[in-house]
Structures are given as C-alpha cells and as structure tokens.
Design an enzyme around this catalytic site. Structure first.
Site, mmCIF file in Angstrom:
data_model
loop_
_atom_site.group_PDB
_atom_site.id
_atom_site.type_symbol
_atom_site.label_atom_id
_atom_site.label_comp_id
_atom_site.label_asym_id
_atom_site.label_seq_id
_atom_site.Cartn_x
_atom_site.Cartn_y
_atom_site.Cartn_z
ATOM 1 N N ASP A 26 -11.089 2.563 3.913
ATOM 2 C CA ASP A 26 -11.457 1.302 3.969
ATOM 3 C C ASP A 26 -12.823 1.250 3.337
ATOM 4 O OD1 ASP A 26 -9.789 -1.009 3.331
ATOM 5 O OD2 ASP A 26 -9.072 -0.780 5.585
ATOM 6 N N LYS A 85 0.647 -0.938 -0.059
ATOM 7 C CA LYS A 85 -0.129 -0.071 0.383
ATOM 8 C C LYS A 85 0.991 1.511 0.273
ATOM 9 C CE LYS A 85 -3.916 -2.733 2.005
ATOM 10 N NZ LYS A 85 -4.341 -2.644 3.505
ATOM 11 N N GLN A 112 -5.091 -2.138 9.227
ATOM 12 C CA GLN A 112 -4.641 -3.433 8.268
ATOM 13 C C GLN A 112 -5.514 -4.846 9.647
ATOM 14 O OE1 GLN A 112 -3.047 -3.772 6.067
ATOM 15 N NE2 GLN A 112 -4.282 -6.051 6.096
#
Ligand code: NAP
Length: 264
Positions: free
Chosen positions: A103, A36, A80
């Site tokens: 997200d 990322k 994460q």
C-alpha cells in the site's frame, strides 16, 4: 498483470502472495477486501485473508502484522484502513515490513517516494499516473493541480507528478480562490471527499480531469467532480465509479508482484 504473474511463477516456481488484514466488519471495507481477493485470483496470485474481531487489542494486530512481515510465504501485506477507533492506524502501518508494504504507506515508503527514489508507491496515486500514461498525456512541463493533501492520495501524487516534471500545485481546505487555482490546471486531480465540489467553474476548457473521490450519498456513489457539468468543459474526465477505483486495485496487484520480484 496475469501475463506478468505467469512469467514470474514460471521463473521462480512460486506464486506471489498477498496477505490482507481487516479488523472488524465494516461493510464497505469488506467489499474492498473481497474485490482485492478477486483481483488476486484473476491475476493468478494467491491471497490470504486475516479477519480479526472488532475488539481485537492493538498489540494483537501489531503482532499479526509483524508475523506476516517475517513469513517467507507472504510477499505483500495490506491492512484495510480505517481500523476501529481504539486502534491507531499509524502504529499498525509502522509495523508493516517495508519490503512488503504494497500500500506504500509506511514512513520508509513515503520517504523513498518524497526523495525521488524507487520503492513501493501508494496504489491510488500510482493508478492515476498509469491512467495518464495510458492515455498518452504528456506531463513534462504541464500544470498539475491536486485538490487534497492526504498521505494516501494527495501527497504521494505530488511526488509522482513532480518526478514526471509537471509543475505541481497542491490545494487543501485553506486554499484561497480554489476555483481560480484549479482553472490553471492542464491536469486537475480531485481527491477531496466532498461530493461534486469541482464544477465547470473550476476547469480550464480542454483540461484533463481525474476524479479520485468516492462518496456515498443518498443518490448513490458520487465523485468529487460534477460529471455532467465538467464533461462539457474538460477534454477528458474519469467516471465514478469505474475510473480510478479499478486502477487502485490493479496497482495493488502490480505492487504485490513487484515486491515478490524484489524478494526473488
Ligand atoms: P482525506 O484524508 O479526508 O483528505 C481530504 C483532503 O481534501 C484534505 O487534504 C482536505 O484539506 C481537503 N479538503 C477537504 N474539503 C475541502 C474543500 N472544501 N476544499 C479544498 N480542499 C478540501 O481524504 P482521502 O483519503 O485523500 O480521500 C479523498 C477522496 O478520495 C475520498 O472521497 C475517498 O473516498 C477517495 N478515495 C478513493 C480511492 C479510490 O480507490 N478511488 C482511494 C482513496 C481515496 P485539509 O488537509 O486542509 O483538511
């Protein structure tokens, strides 16, 4: 993305910035995070990583996420998942400022998507739609079948496909005659987490098949679809690795830029 980011930088005089948070040192999560950050750099965006020790208390993680939510220099926040066992992922996700929820996992983002309103959409489902659009697949009136109902993939994909006027069926571990339901699909999307579950018997000849699965097996990374079998039946099929995975990262970049644009 790089072209769009450059245009934003020129107009606003600032660089879109993604903040990532990783608790512990899970090797797979470390690879995802590194990819990322590489993608941010390639797109001309800034990324700042916060690596926390595996035993960091939940309250400290929440405090960091809230701090990033208030930080004017941060446009997007990515925690994460999964975190270590002592941390409730819902508690951490709920602490994300919805305006920076790149997200798309907060209840605010999920509610906007489920009610058909614009907002930040989870990256993997958004990547699936982008792939279908890019290939010119006409979702209008199409039979779409999703296998898997997670908050990360299956459920948001249901809303996205419905918003595009597909007739959507969502399957899960209790679905009766899974293969029969899947065979109805013009577009079949597998997000199950069971290596090569979907074989030729699940696929209508000429269907488009999207394999979201990423399963580490003794033989290497495998999707949820048996590629050699299904490629003989489907009109189009995404590979693993190389299909949905890179799209997920690309959509994270798109969400970070979108959040930056809204923030001005
Ligand atoms: P998850 O939370 O474990 O959900 C799996 C879903 O599949 C559940 O709804 C489950 O049903 C259903 N299921 C499990 N076994 C089944 C079976 N035998 N028949 C029918 N349905 C079954 O998984 P997830 O997070 O959505 O991830 C799914 C897969 O996608 C994993 O391989 C994951 O690694 C991959 N993934 C890839 C990306 C990417 O960037 N490419 C991103 C996210 C996830 P119940 O609800 O009834 O338990």
């Amino acid at each position: 993305m790089a072209v769009e980011v450059a245009a934003f930088v020129e107009k606003s005089g600032r660089i879109p910035t993604l903040a990532t948070v990783l608790i512990g040192a899970d090797p797979a999560s470390e690879i995802y995070i590194a990819n990322k950050h590489k993608a941010c750099e390639a797109a001309g965006m800034k990324s700042v990583h916060h690596g926390l020790a595996a035993d960091t208390p939940e309250a400290d993680v929440v405090a960091l996420v809230e701090e990033l939510g208030a930080d004017e220099s941060v446009d997007g926040i990515l925690v994460q998942l999964p975190p270590p066992d002592h941390i409730d992922p819902d508690v951490v996700v709920n602490a994300i400022n919805p305006a920076k929820d790149v997200d798309g996992l907060t209840p605010a983002s999920a509610g906007m998507l489920a009610s058909g309103r614009p907002g930040l959409v989870p990256c993997t489902p958004a990547g699936v739609i982008e792939l279908l659009d890019h290939e010119g697949f006409d979702l209008n009136g199409a039979e779409a079948v999703i296998v898997g109902r997670s908050n990360l993939v299956g459920r948001p994909l249901f809303s996205l496909l419905l918003a595009r006027n597909a007739t959507v069926t969502i399957c899960h571990s209790r679905t009766k005659d899974l293969a029969g339901v899947c065979r109805r699909a013009d577009v079949l999307i597998a997000a199950v987490g069971v290596p090569e579950l979907i074989d030729a018997g699940f696929v209508k000849p000429g269907a488009t098949v999207i394999d979201v699965g990423m399963n580490r097996t003794e033989d290497g990374l495998r999707g949820d679809v048996n590629f050699p079998e299904v490629s003989g039946v489907a009109a189009a099929l995404t590979p693993v690795p190389g299909g949905v995975g890179p799209m997920t990262i690309a959509m994270l970049m798109a969400n970070t830029l979108a959040a930056a644009i809204v923030r001005g």
